[in-house]
Design an enzyme around this catalytic site. Structure first.
Site, short mmCIF file in Angstrom:
data_model
loop_
_atom_site.label_atom_id
_atom_site.label_comp_id
_atom_site.label_asym_id
_atom_site.label_seq_id
_atom_site.Cartn_x
_atom_site.Cartn_y
_atom_site.Cartn_z
N PHE A 187 35.40 -29.48 5.15
CA PHE A 187 35.92 -29.78 6.41
C PHE A 187 35.08 -30.64 7.02
O PHE A 187 33.82 -30.65 6.57
CB PHE A 187 35.64 -28.56 7.57
CG PHE A 187 36.78 -27.45 7.28
CD1 PHE A 187 37.95 -27.77 7.28
CD2 PHE A 187 36.40 -26.07 7.93
CE1 PHE A 187 38.90 -26.88 7.13
CE2 PHE A 187 37.31 -25.17 8.05
CZ PHE A 187 38.48 -25.53 7.73
N GLU A 188 35.43 -31.84 7.69
CA GLU A 188 34.67 -32.68 8.64
C GLU A 188 35.35 -32.08 10.05
O GLU A 188 36.16 -32.63 10.38
CB GLU A 188 34.85 -34.43 8.46
CG GLU A 188 34.33 -34.52 7.09
CD GLU A 188 32.74 -34.96 7.32
OE1 GLU A 188 32.24 -34.85 8.31
OE2 GLU A 188 32.24 -35.39 6.24
N VAL A 189 34.53 -31.42 10.60
CA VAL A 189 34.99 -30.81 12.16
C VAL A 189 34.74 -31.99 13.02
O VAL A 189 33.98 -32.70 12.50
CB VAL A 189 34.33 -29.47 12.53
CG1 VAL A 189 34.39 -28.64 11.35
CG2 VAL A 189 33.00 -29.69 12.74
#
Ligand SMILES: [Zn+2]
Length: 716
Positions: free
Chosen positions: A661-663
């Protein structure tokens, strides 16, 4: 629980410590230069969205040690990049033709957002308004010169606004000037068009694409034309992600995060969860203690602007070396040799004199004498630029590690994992969620801790959650890199790496303090820098420094140790920020020919994509955030090559379906018509929103694992 800390904004960085290359708006207009140019004070550090002049300027930045957190995007030969830089560096870039378009985050913003979040949490607690709140809240037509193939055409609606995103490839792959225009039509007859941008990576044409474009309603037809006469076939855009998780049952508990959490806070949270949910939790102490929030004590002997030697302690500052003094003295007699003595916490270098009684020692001789006579206590290096100069009478100077945090224990740190489940015996399929490999990504442990507490709290009240914890063995490492995180909270908020300083020689100058450390997510063994893969550095001051060897760092060895010792783990999520990505292997390629690590099989690729759609759908359930289809896919395709990253390690070495994930997705600004970056340490409301929505994504990953195990059991 949270006490006052001393906040300082470490000001200068010797080189760029970070470059987050982000999407400029192909399709949306490239941002115009603002009327009032954005500037920073010379020593102020900030995260700035910069429109670079050209690819060459980007290449120079990368060569000087910039690290890329988003992929480069070009429009009309220009590139938009998010860079952590000082005012001096910004001025240099501007003088070379770059334009600053947005201050994403100033150095002081992190500590201000942290303090605000803590104050707000304390206010809520006093008012008795405690969380948790419960309840709901494609083939191408032949053309004149080239042929266009529609690779992706997706639409979705978020917060009442419909978006369209398209990705096409031309057969005229070598023509950098071919222009592609997409035309769309909605169900009620509205029409419009937008241009695509060419995307090249590592010198190779990939495709043309645009950022998501606002459209008035659901698009039903999309066609494209090229400047060479190519025409695509007409396609009907598909709904993205077109997958929704089960509706949350009445009384579902969430919202367990009410402030940013330091590693000390995280330790306390882990302890509390273990006490509160004794029947469902084990705490695992990972085997490799980190260095801890510690550093060697150092001082300049002499004046760096004239002539100086850097003297540092061999032990850490907190091991009795902070406050030790160092000086040079004139013996006041003729024909004396250079001598070194250490007594009463004072290192004294007595300079050599000539027949006239004049001191004659050089900086090099002084450094060599300290290293020869006191090798167990001190290390000395000639300051960069001071080589061969006469050594002045100087000092006493006090050695100091420069660490500001007063609430962090100065000892090796034990990194901990939570293990959640009814059957924690390896008999159930395992899922691993881990966060904060990169210290400055403050929202990421909030995601994994919100996820863990949701699973635990609801297991007591919600039969569906209970069933998930019956079937799945869940592992969570909230902060992989606590030492770097402590440094990010207390000393330098843009810290990305750990606190281990492998530099030698002049790079150990304390002026480089904020650039030391190893990039944990470049320190693994698969597709590594040491194997010749792209996207990591051998420069100890680079933001993506790979370390001295594969797995040289305790932090990365811990992730491997946990996964290896629990072979039931079949799914993993490596949680980073920011930008809004959902990715899987391969995550690296070799520069020459852009040869990636092996592609997953068709079956595995299908599993990756179908699971991604489910998880993206679950993220959107919280506040409508939709991770773009153009940012959902293999790391090497949608982001950039990241040599030696942990997801590749888990997938290729251990057969784990490993995602990243890249939140912190870009937010749509309807007023300006721009997508805006949120940064590493946004105001807490945004970080809170990210934690809520991505925790929902992790819950869906648990359902994916449960379904996978059930299907395996049925067929196996
Ligand atoms: Zn990261």
């Amino acid at each position: 629980m949270i006490v006052r800390r001393r906040w300082t904004a470490a000001a200068t960085t010797a080189i760029l410590v970070s470059a987050v290359l982000s999407h400029p708006g192909p399709g949306s207009a490239a941002p115009a230069a603002p009327a009032n140019p954005i500037t920073l004070a010379a020593t102020e550090t900030a995260l700035v969205r910069v429109q670079l002049r050209d690819q060459a300027q980007l290449d120079r930045l990368v060569a000087t040690g910039a690290d890329l957190a988003n992929r480069p995007r070009a429009r009309d030969g220009r590139i938009l990049a998010d860079l952590v830089l000082s005012g001096t560096q910004l001025a240099d870039l501007t003088a070379q033709g770059a334009t600053a378009v947005q201050i994403v985050q100033r150095a002081g913003d992190g500590s201000r957002h942290f303090a605000e979040s803590v104050r707000a949490a304390q206010t809520r607690t006093r008012a008795g308004l405690r969380a948790p709140a419960s309840g709901q809240r494609t083939t191408a037509a032949a053309a004149a010169v080239d042929t266009l193939q529609v690779q992706q055409a997706y639409w979705w609606t978020t917060s009442g606004q419909t978006f369209l995103q398209a990705q096409l490839a031309t057969t005229a792959t070598d023509d950098p000037d071919v222009e592609i225009t997409v035309s769309w039509r909605t169900a009620d007859g509205a029409t419009g068009s937008f241009p695509l941008s060419r995307f090249e990576d590592s010198g190779e044409y990939q495709y043309h694409y645009a950022l998501p474009q606002p459209v008035p309603s659901r698009p039903v037809q999309l066609t494209a034309t090229s400047s060479l006469g190519g025409v695509s076939r007409a396609v009907t855009p598909s709904l993205w992600p077109n997958a929704a998780p089960p509706a949350l049952p009445a009384g579902y508990q969430k919202d367990f995060i009410d402030a940013y959490l330091t590693p000390v806070d995280i330790q306390a949270r882990i302890k509390r969860l273990a006490r509160q949910y004794r029947d469902l939790v084990d705490v695992i102490d990972l085997p490799n203690q980190t260095q801890g929030y510690r550093r060697n004590a150092a001082a300049y002997l002499g004046d760096p602007a004239v002539a100086a030697v850097v003297v540092e302690s061999v032990r850490f500052g907190d091991q009795g070396m902070n406050g030790v003094q160092v000086r040079t003295v004139d013996p006041g007699r003729r024909n004396r040799p250079l001598t070194v003595s250490y007594r009463d916490r004072v290192l004294t270098v007595t300079l050599a004199t000539d027949t006239a009684g004049k001191t004659v020692s050089t900086t090099d001789e002084v450094a060599a004498a300290i290293n020869a006579r006191q090798p167990n206590r001190f290390r000395a290096t000639v300051e960069d630029g001071s080589a061969g100069l006469p050594m002045p009478v100087a000092g006493p100077a006090r050695l100091d590690d420069g660490l500001q945090g007063t609430e962090v224990p100065a000892r090796p740190w034990t990194v901990q994992a939570l293990r959640l489940g009814v059957h924690r015996d390896g008999s159930r399929v395992g899922v691993l969620a881990y966060s904060q490999e990169h210290a400055r990504e403050w929202a990421t442990p909030l995601v994994t801790l919100e996820f863990a507490e949701r699973m635990l709290a609801n297991a007591r009240t919600d039969p569906a959650t209970r069933e998930l914890l019956e079937q799945v063995d869940v592992f969570v490492i909230p902060t992989v890199n606590p030492d770097g995180a402590n440094y990010s909270f207390n000393d330098f908020n843009f810290q990305r790496k750990n606190l281990v300083n492998h530099c030698v020689g002049p790079a150990r100058d304390p002026k480089n303090r904020t650039s030391w450390g190893v990039d944990i997510n470049r320190n693994y063994t698969v597709g590594s820098y040491f194997d010749g893969y792209v996207g990591a550095s051998a420069n100890c001051l680079s933001g993506s420094y790979a370390g001295t060897a594969e797995l040289s760092e305790a932090e990365s060895r811990n992730v491997v140790a946990l996964a290896e010792s629990h072979p039931n783990i079949k799914f993993a999520m490596n949680v980073h920020s920011y930008g809004g990505y959902f990715m899987w292997p391969p995550g690296a390629y070799r520069a020459d020919g852009r040869i990636t690590l092996p592609r997953p099989s068709i079956d595995e690729s299908t599993l990756f994509l179908n699971s991604a759609r489910r998880i993206v759908g679950a993220i959107a359930q919280e506040r409508g955030t939709v991770t773009w289809p153009s940012q959902t896919g293999p790391v090497a395709d949608v982001l950039y090559s990241a040599a030696g990253n942990s997801a590749d390690q888990l997938y290729y070495e251990l057969g784990i379906f490993a995602w990243d994930f890249e939140v912190g997705n870009d937010r749509w600004n309807a007023t300006t018509g721009e997508w805006e970056g949120v940064g590493f340490q946004p105001p807490f409301d945004e970080a809170h929103g990210e934690a809520q929505e991505y925790a929902g994504g992790l819950v869906e990953m648990v359902r994916v694992a449960r379904d996978y195990a059930a299907a395996q059991a049925a067929t196996g």
